[in-house]
Design a protein around this motif. Structure first.
Motif, short mmCIF file in Angstrom:
data_model
loop_
_atom_site.label_atom_id
_atom_site.label_comp_id
_atom_site.label_asym_id
_atom_site.label_seq_id
_atom_site.Cartn_x
_atom_site.Cartn_y
_atom_site.Cartn_z
N HIS A 1 -33.08 -17.42 -27.70
CA HIS A 1 -33.87 -18.10 -28.72
C HIS A 1 -33.77 -17.33 -30.03
CE1 HIS A 1 -35.59 -19.68 -25.01
NE2 HIS A 1 -35.93 -20.74 -25.73
N TYR A 2 -33.56 -18.05 -31.12
CA TYR A 2 -33.50 -17.43 -32.43
C TYR A 2 -34.25 -18.33 -33.40
CZ TYR A 2 -31.64 -15.45 -36.75
OH TYR A 2 -31.51 -14.88 -37.99
N ARG A 3 -35.32 -17.79 -33.97
CA ARG A 3 -36.17 -18.53 -34.91
C ARG A 3 -36.62 -19.87 -34.34
NH1 ARG A 3 -33.87 -17.29 -40.99
NH2 ARG A 3 -33.97 -15.04 -40.77
N GLY A 4 -37.00 -19.83 -33.07
CA GLY A 4 -37.54 -21.02 -32.43
C GLY A 4 -36.50 -22.00 -31.92
N VAL A 5 -35.23 -21.73 -32.13
CA VAL A 5 -34.19 -22.64 -31.68
C VAL A 5 -33.49 -22.02 -30.47
CG1 VAL A 5 -32.02 -23.78 -32.30
CG2 VAL A 5 -33.83 -23.52 -34.00
N GLU A 6 -33.32 -22.81 -29.43
CA GLU A 6 -32.63 -22.34 -28.23
C GLU A 6 -31.14 -22.61 -28.36
OE1 GLU A 6 -32.54 -24.16 -23.93
OE2 GLU A 6 -34.41 -23.03 -24.22
N TYR A 7 -30.33 -21.64 -28.01
CA TYR A 7 -28.88 -21.83 -28.02
C TYR A 7 -28.26 -21.05 -26.86
CZ TYR A 7 -28.54 -17.28 -30.33
OH TYR A 7 -28.64 -15.95 -30.63
N THR A 8 -27.05 -21.45 -26.50
CA THR A 8 -26.35 -20.83 -25.37
C THR A 8 -25.24 -19.92 -25.88
OG1 THR A 8 -26.79 -22.76 -23.99
CG2 THR A 8 -25.03 -21.29 -23.27
N VAL A 9 -25.23 -18.70 -25.37
CA VAL A 9 -24.15 -17.76 -25.63
C VAL A 9 -23.26 -17.83 -24.39
CG1 VAL A 9 -23.54 -15.35 -26.05
CG2 VAL A 9 -25.66 -16.28 -27.00
N ASP A 10 -22.08 -18.46 -24.53
CA ASP A 10 -21.26 -18.65 -23.34
C ASP A 10 -20.14 -17.63 -23.19
OD1 ASP A 10 -19.86 -19.68 -25.47
OD2 ASP A 10 -19.36 -21.57 -24.52
N LEU A 11 -19.86 -16.83 -24.20
CA LEU A 11 -18.90 -15.75 -24.08
C LEU A 11 -19.62 -14.43 -24.33
CD1 LEU A 11 -15.81 -17.24 -25.94
CD2 LEU A 11 -16.18 -17.07 -23.49
N ILE A 12 -19.82 -13.70 -23.26
CA ILE A 12 -20.60 -12.46 -23.30
C ILE A 12 -19.68 -11.29 -23.66
CG2 ILE A 12 -22.12 -10.95 -21.95
CD1 ILE A 12 -23.16 -13.82 -22.27
N PRO A 13 -20.06 -10.44 -24.63
CA PRO A 13 -19.23 -9.27 -24.95
C PRO A 13 -19.31 -8.22 -23.84
CG PRO A 13 -21.20 -9.31 -26.32
CD PRO A 13 -21.22 -10.56 -25.50
N LYS A 14 -18.16 -7.69 -23.47
CA LYS A 14 -18.06 -6.66 -22.44
C LYS A 14 -17.01 -5.64 -22.87
CE LYS A 14 -20.52 -8.85 -19.19
NZ LYS A 14 -21.39 -8.38 -18.17
N ILE A 15 -16.86 -4.59 -22.08
CA ILE A 15 -15.84 -3.57 -22.29
C ILE A 15 -14.86 -3.62 -21.12
CG2 ILE A 15 -15.37 -1.09 -22.46
CD1 ILE A 15 -16.76 -2.14 -24.92
N HIS A 16 -13.57 -3.69 -21.44
CA HIS A 16 -12.51 -3.66 -20.43
C HIS A 16 -11.96 -2.24 -20.39
CE1 HIS A 16 -8.18 -4.44 -19.20
NE2 HIS A 16 -8.88 -4.84 -18.16
N ILE A 17 -12.01 -1.64 -19.22
CA ILE A 17 -11.54 -0.27 -19.01
C ILE A 17 -10.26 -0.33 -18.19
CG2 ILE A 17 -12.09 1.97 -17.97
CD1 ILE A 17 -15.07 1.07 -18.22
N GLN A 18 -9.27 0.44 -18.59
CA GLN A 18 -8.00 0.47 -17.85
C GLN A 18 -7.51 1.89 -17.76
OE1 GLN A 18 -4.95 -2.58 -18.67
NE2 GLN A 18 -3.67 -0.86 -19.27
N LEU A 19 -7.14 2.32 -16.56
CA LEU A 19 -6.57 3.65 -16.38
C LEU A 19 -5.65 3.68 -15.17
CD1 LEU A 19 -9.13 6.12 -14.92
CD2 LEU A 19 -9.72 3.77 -15.32
N PHE A 20 -4.75 4.63 -15.16
CA PHE A 20 -3.81 4.83 -14.07
C PHE A 20 -4.14 6.15 -13.41
CE2 PHE A 20 -1.90 2.15 -17.25
CZ PHE A 20 -1.41 1.10 -16.48
N VAL A 21 -4.19 6.14 -12.07
CA VAL A 21 -4.60 7.34 -11.35
C VAL A 21 -3.68 7.60 -10.17
CG1 VAL A 21 -7.02 7.05 -12.00
CG2 VAL A 21 -6.23 6.12 -9.84
N ARG A 22 -3.62 8.85 -9.76
CA ARG A 22 -2.92 9.21 -8.54
C ARG A 22 -3.77 8.74 -7.36
NH1 ARG A 22 -1.74 13.43 -12.08
NH2 ARG A 22 0.49 13.96 -12.11
N ASP A 23 -3.12 8.48 -6.24
CA ASP A 23 -3.83 7.97 -5.06
C ASP A 23 -4.99 8.87 -4.65
OD1 ASP A 23 -2.16 5.77 -4.93
OD2 ASP A 23 -0.84 6.65 -3.41
N GLU A 24 -4.81 10.18 -4.74
CA GLU A 24 -5.87 11.10 -4.31
C GLU A 24 -7.07 11.12 -5.27
OE1 GLU A 24 -2.66 13.60 -6.37
OE2 GLU A 24 -2.67 12.08 -4.80
N GLN A 25 -6.91 10.61 -6.49
CA GLN A 25 -8.01 10.53 -7.46
C GLN A 25 -8.81 9.24 -7.34
OE1 GLN A 25 -5.37 10.86 -10.96
NE2 GLN A 25 -6.90 12.34 -11.69
N LEU A 26 -8.27 8.26 -6.62
CA LEU A 26 -8.84 6.91 -6.64
C LEU A 26 -10.31 6.86 -6.26
CD1 LEU A 26 -8.32 3.92 -7.11
CD2 LEU A 26 -7.65 3.75 -4.70
#
Length: 112
Positions: free
Chosen positions: A45-70
Motif C-alpha cells: 500500500h502506498y498513499r492509500g492505494v494498493e498495488y502489486t509488486v510482482d518482480l521482487i529484488p534479490k541477490i544472485h550469488i555465484q561461486l566455484f568451489v572444490r568438492d571438499e569445500q562444498l
C-alpha cells in the motif's frame, strides 16, 4: 569442482558475504536480480492505494568451489541467508566439467 548459485534477500547480503569469507570462499560474484517464486510477488500500500509488486529484488550469488569445500560453503549460505519466512531464496549446486583461466590457460581446480 562444483558451481554454487544462490538467490537470497537483499538485506541478508552482508551476513552471507561474512559467512562465505569465514568458510574460505576465494572468489564470489554478486548480481542484483529481480524475479518471483511461489509467492508471485506481494501486495503493498502506498498513499492509500494498493498495488502489486510482482518482480521482487534479490541477490544472485555465484561461486566455484572444490568438492571438499562444498559442505562448508553451502552451510554458510544456508545459515546466513535464512530468515524462516517465505521468499528466503534457493540454492543450486552443479558439477563443473572444466575451468580455464583466460590469462594463463591453466585448467582444472587450480583456476579456482
Amino acid at each position: 569442482m562444483k558451481k554454487v548459485e544462490a538467490i537470497v534477500r537483499h538485506h541478508r547480503l552482508e551476513e552471507v558475504k561474512e559467512a562465505l569469507a569465514l568458510a574460505g570462499a576465494l572468489g564470489v560474484s554478486f548480481t542484483e536480480v529481480r524475479g518471483f517464486g511461489r509467492q508471485r510477488g506481494r501486495t503493498e500500500h502506498y498513499r492509500g492505494v494498493e498495488y502489486t509488486v510482482d518482480l521482487i529484488p534479490k541477490i544472485h550469488i555465484q561461486l566455484f568451489v572444490r568438492d571438499e569445500q562444498l559442505s562448508a560453503i553451502t552451510n554458510a549460505i544456508l545459515h546466513s541467508a535464512r530468515t524462516g519466512d517465505v521468499g528466503d531464496g534457493k540454492m543450486i549446486i552443479s558439477d563443473v566439467i572444466d575451468a580455464i583461466a583466460i590469462r594463463t590457460g591453466e585448467r582444472g581446480e587450480e583456476v579456482i
